[in-house]
Design a protein around this motif. Structure first.
Motif, PDB file in Angstrom:
ATOM      1  N   ALA A  77     -49.682  12.692  57.494  1.00 29.95           N
ATOM      2  CA  ALA A  77     -48.548  13.134  58.103  1.00 29.95           C
ATOM      3  C   ALA A  77     -47.722  11.992  58.492  1.00 29.95           C
ATOM      4  O   ALA A  77     -47.101  11.189  57.895  1.00 29.95           O
ATOM      5  CB  ALA A  77     -48.753  14.039  59.178  1.00 29.95           C
ATOM      6  N   TYR A  78     -47.600  11.717  59.762  1.00 29.03           N
ATOM      7  CA  TYR A  78     -47.026  10.756  60.661  1.00 29.03           C
ATOM      8  C   TYR A  78     -47.591   9.629  60.984  1.00 29.03           C
ATOM      9  O   TYR A  78     -47.198   8.699  61.915  1.00 29.03           O
ATOM     10  CB  TYR A  78     -46.088  11.161  61.698  1.00 29.03           C
ATOM     11  N   GLY A  79     -49.148   9.461  60.561  1.00 29.57           N
ATOM     12  CA  GLY A  79     -49.736   8.349  60.871  1.00 29.57           C
ATOM     13  C   GLY A  79     -50.599   8.677  62.140  1.00 29.57           C
ATOM     14  O   GLY A  79     -50.518   9.460  62.876  1.00 29.57           O
ATOM     15  N   THR A  80     -51.438   7.631  62.460  1.00 37.38           N
ATOM     16  CA  THR A  80     -52.651   7.897  63.443  1.00 37.38           C
ATOM     17  C   THR A  80     -51.917   7.363  64.704  1.00 37.38           C
ATOM     18  O   THR A  80     -52.640   7.567  65.839  1.00 37.38           O
ATOM     19  CB  THR A  80     -53.851   7.444  62.952  1.00 37.38           C
ATOM     20  N   ASP A  81     -51.095   6.479  64.676  1.00 39.50           N
ATOM     21  CA  ASP A  81     -50.443   5.863  66.059  1.00 39.50           C
ATOM     22  C   ASP A  81     -49.479   6.852  66.579  1.00 39.50           C
ATOM     23  O   ASP A  81     -48.341   7.226  66.124  1.00 39.50           O
ATOM     24  CB  ASP A  81     -49.888   4.448  65.698  1.00 39.50           C
ATOM     25  N   ALA A  82     -49.714   7.343  67.754  1.00 39.08           N
ATOM     26  CA  ALA A  82     -49.061   8.302  68.563  1.00 39.08           C
ATOM     27  C   ALA A  82     -47.631   7.708  68.937  1.00 39.08           C
ATOM     28  O   ALA A  82     -46.666   8.466  69.164  1.00 39.08           O
ATOM     29  CB  ALA A  82     -49.530   8.924  69.672  1.00 39.08           C
ATOM     30  N   ALA A  83     -47.766   6.372  69.044  1.00 42.13           N
ATOM     31  CA  ALA A  83     -46.393   5.846  69.424  1.00 42.13           C
ATOM     32  C   ALA A  83     -45.416   5.215  68.551  1.00 42.13           C
ATOM     33  O   ALA A  83     -44.272   5.069  68.793  1.00 42.13           O
ATOM     34  CB  ALA A  83     -46.747   4.795  70.355  1.00 42.13           C
ATOM     35  N   ALA A  84     -45.775   5.740  67.230  1.00 39.99           N
ATOM     36  CA  ALA A  84     -45.060   5.223  66.033  1.00 39.99           C
ATOM     37  C   ALA A  84     -44.088   6.178  65.580  1.00 39.99           C
ATOM     38  O   ALA A  84     -43.064   5.955  64.960  1.00 39.99           O
ATOM     39  CB  ALA A  84     -45.938   4.865  64.747  1.00 39.99           C
ATOM     40  N   ALA A  85     -44.176   7.413  65.887  1.00 38.65           N
ATOM     41  CA  ALA A  85     -43.327   8.362  65.489  1.00 38.65           C
ATOM     42  C   ALA A  85     -43.526   9.578  66.376  1.00 38.65           C
ATOM     43  O   ALA A  85     -44.455   9.893  67.262  1.00 38.65           O
ATOM     44  CB  ALA A  85     -43.591   9.128  64.048  1.00 38.65           C
ATOM     45  N   GLU A  86     -42.562  10.365  66.555  1.00 40.11           N
ATOM     46  CA  GLU A  86     -42.441  11.810  67.536  1.00 40.11           C
ATOM     47  C   GLU A  86     -43.765  12.508  67.267  1.00 40.11           C
ATOM     48  O   GLU A  86     -44.320  13.283  68.006  1.00 40.11           O
ATOM     49  CB  GLU A  86     -41.181  12.517  67.558  1.00 40.11           C
ATOM     50  N   LEU A  87     -44.040  12.629  66.020  1.00 43.23           N
ATOM     51  CA  LEU A  87     -45.307  13.555  65.649  1.00 43.23           C
ATOM     52  C   LEU A  87     -46.518  12.610  65.389  1.00 43.23           C
ATOM     53  O   LEU A  87     -47.338  13.056  64.498  1.00 43.23           O
ATOM     54  CB  LEU A  87     -44.935  14.625  64.722  1.00 43.23           C
ATOM     55  N   GLY A  88     -46.501  11.386  65.410  1.00 42.20           N
ATOM     56  CA  GLY A  88     -47.571  10.391  65.483  1.00 42.20           C
ATOM     57  C   GLY A  88     -48.800  10.939  66.148  1.00 42.20           C
ATOM     58  O   GLY A  88     -48.912  11.304  67.320  1.00 42.20           O
ATOM     59  N   GLY A  89     -49.951  10.810  65.269  1.00 42.45           N
ATOM     60  CA  GLY A  89     -51.293  11.073  65.910  1.00 42.45           C
ATOM     61  C   GLY A  89     -51.605  12.648  65.824  1.00 42.45           C
ATOM     62  O   GLY A  89     -52.681  13.018  66.361  1.00 42.45           O
ATOM     63  N   GLN A  90     -50.560  13.444  65.554  1.00 38.52           N
ATOM     64  CA  GLN A  90     -50.744  15.017  65.524  1.00 38.52           C
ATOM     65  C   GLN A  90     -51.154  15.638  64.223  1.00 38.52           C
ATOM     66  O   GLN A  90     -50.743  15.256  63.253  1.00 38.52           O
ATOM     67  CB  GLN A  90     -49.550  15.696  66.049  1.00 38.52           C
ATOM     68  N   THR A  91     -51.974  16.648  64.245  1.00 32.98           N
ATOM     69  CA  THR A  91     -52.512  17.282  62.817  1.00 32.98           C
ATOM     70  C   THR A  91     -51.395  18.465  62.894  1.00 32.98           C
ATOM     71  O   THR A  91     -51.005  19.301  64.050  1.00 32.98           O
ATOM     72  CB  THR A  91     -53.687  18.138  63.367  1.00 32.98           C
ATOM     73  N   LEU A  92     -50.706  18.452  61.737  1.00 35.46           N
ATOM     74  CA  LEU A  92     -49.490  19.584  61.664  1.00 35.46           C
ATOM     75  C   LEU A  92     -49.988  20.526  60.776  1.00 35.46           C
ATOM     76  O   LEU A  92     -50.719  20.215  59.761  1.00 35.46           O
ATOM     77  CB  LEU A  92     -48.348  18.857  60.804  1.00 35.46           C
ATOM     78  N   VAL A  93     -49.456  21.839  61.027  1.00 33.36           N
ATOM     79  CA  VAL A  93     -49.775  22.929  60.063  1.00 33.36           C
ATOM     80  C   VAL A  93     -48.281  23.414  59.376  1.00 33.36           C
ATOM     81  O   VAL A  93     -47.480  23.914  60.250  1.00 33.36           O
ATOM     82  CB  VAL A  93     -50.292  24.054  60.843  1.00 33.36           C
ATOM     83  N   PHE A  94     -48.327  23.712  58.128  1.00 26.82           N
ATOM     84  CA  PHE A  94     -47.146  24.278  57.550  1.00 26.82           C
ATOM     85  C   PHE A  94     -47.446  25.425  56.917  1.00 26.82           C
ATOM     86  O   PHE A  94     -48.401  25.435  56.021  1.00 26.82           O
ATOM     87  CB  PHE A  94     -46.395  23.226  56.473  1.00 26.82           C
ATOM     88  N   LEU A  95     -46.467  26.621  56.910  1.00 23.60           N
ATOM     89  CA  LEU A  95     -46.566  27.558  56.196  1.00 23.60           C
ATOM     90  C   LEU A  95     -45.412  27.359  55.339  1.00 23.60           C
ATOM     91  O   LEU A  95     -44.259  27.146  55.590  1.00 23.60           O
ATOM     92  CB  LEU A  95     -46.570  28.844  57.233  1.00 23.60           C
TER      93      LEU A  95
END
Length: 316
Positions: A288-306
């Motif tokens: 998704a947006y990478g494992t670095d939470a500081a690198a992007a607003e959704l960095g480090g988060q698991t995302l679910v898309f319908l």
């Protein structure tokens, strides 16, 4: 639809590595000005004193720690293979699954670290990024040292903090092709509302899945989505970590995305599916947006898309 949410949509062109790698998308340059190898050729690359002098630590596929003597000023492309993999060798036209991390030559500061899908030998991709995936086995980690002229037309990129005329150090981990597992356990409950209303996705009270997983809720019978297609769809994105819907197209016009200019997991979830299909996909941070939470607003988060796939068309 809340239009303000579109700033962190799946394309996220302001921050996603897919856009940072493309000529004309991040620095105002002309894609035609980017010199790329012919379809059957490998780039003319070799290691040098600068690329050999870059020390890279950290797990493969994660955010690396990089050290080198600063300021680093490169006059030509140099590429060192830090770790050579044993998978299939990349070839022109391949869609390569990679993690791309860039560092400022002047200070060593990290500019970005993002998953990306790069077309090997692809037109319009800066050669500084193509070098990292060119003709190497899957599982390889490379270091490329690039002069300013090899990306962003030497103008830098203020979005990531790269100054005009500055050289760049780029670490690329070339990963296995991204394949989803069938999602069979702890699948969120999906309730579709009346026409024009947003659906409801209820996440189970469990830890975020660690695998890239897809559950086909309803299979369509239309054309099959191919890599690079422009897909028309409705979607809703939820963060498993916060439980919040961060973006959706429901309530407005359907969205159109190219499969190779979105976050890896989103694009991979579309390819191979038929028009008319409804699916739900769980995308771990590394896709998704990478494992670095500081690198992007959704960095480090698991995302679910319908996702509901409405149409698909080959790239122009």
């Amino acid at each position: 639809m809340n239009r303000a949410l579109r700033r962190i949509a799946p394309v996220a062109l302001a921050t996603a590595a897919a856009a940072l790698l493309l000529a004309g998308c991040a620095g105002g340059g002309d894609p035609e000005a980017t010199d790329t190898p012919a379809a059957a050729d490998c780039m003319d690359l070799s290691a040098g004193e600068l690329s050999d002098g870059v020390k890279v630590e950290g797990d493969f596929g994660g955010v690396p720690t990089v050290t080198f003597d600063t300021p680093l000023e490169a006059e030509e492309l140099e590429r060192t293979i830090v770790t050579e993999g044993d998978g299939e060798v990349t070839a022109a036209g391949d869609s390569v699954n990679a993690v791309v991390s860039a560092f400022a030559g002047s200070s060593g500061a990290q500019l970005f670290s993002q998953p990306a899908t790069i077309t090997a030998g692809g037109e319009g991709v800066y050669e500084a990024f193509l070098a990292g995936i060119d003709c190497v086995p899957t599982g390889t980690r490379t270091v490329t040292v690039a002069p300013a002229s090899a990306l962003y037309d030497g103008e830098g990129n203020e979005n990531v903090g790269l100054a005009k005329g500055e050289s760049v150090v780029i670490v690329v981990d070339v990963k296995e092709p991204l394949k989803a597992k069938e999602w069979t356990e702890d699948v969120p409950e999906v309730t579709f509302g009346a026409e024009g209303e947003a659906p409801t996705v209820t996440l189970p009270d469990t830890a975020p899945p660690t695998d890239f997983q897809i559950k086909v809720l309803e299979e369509g019978d239309g054309d099959v989505v191919a890599t690079g297609d422009t897909v028309t769809l409705n979607y809703q994105g939820t963060s498993w970590d916060t439980g919040e819907v961060f973006d959706q197209s429901y309530g407005g016009d359907p969205a159109q995305f190219s499969t190779d200019q979105v976050i890896q997991g989103f694009g991979a979830a579309l390819v191979g599916q038929k028009v008319g299909t409804k699916l739900i996909v769980s995308i771990p941070p590394e896709y998704a947006y990478g494992t670095d939470a500081a690198a992007a607003e959704l960095g480090g988060q698991t995302l679910v898309f319908l996702v509901e796939i409405l149409d698909t068309a080959p790239a122009a």
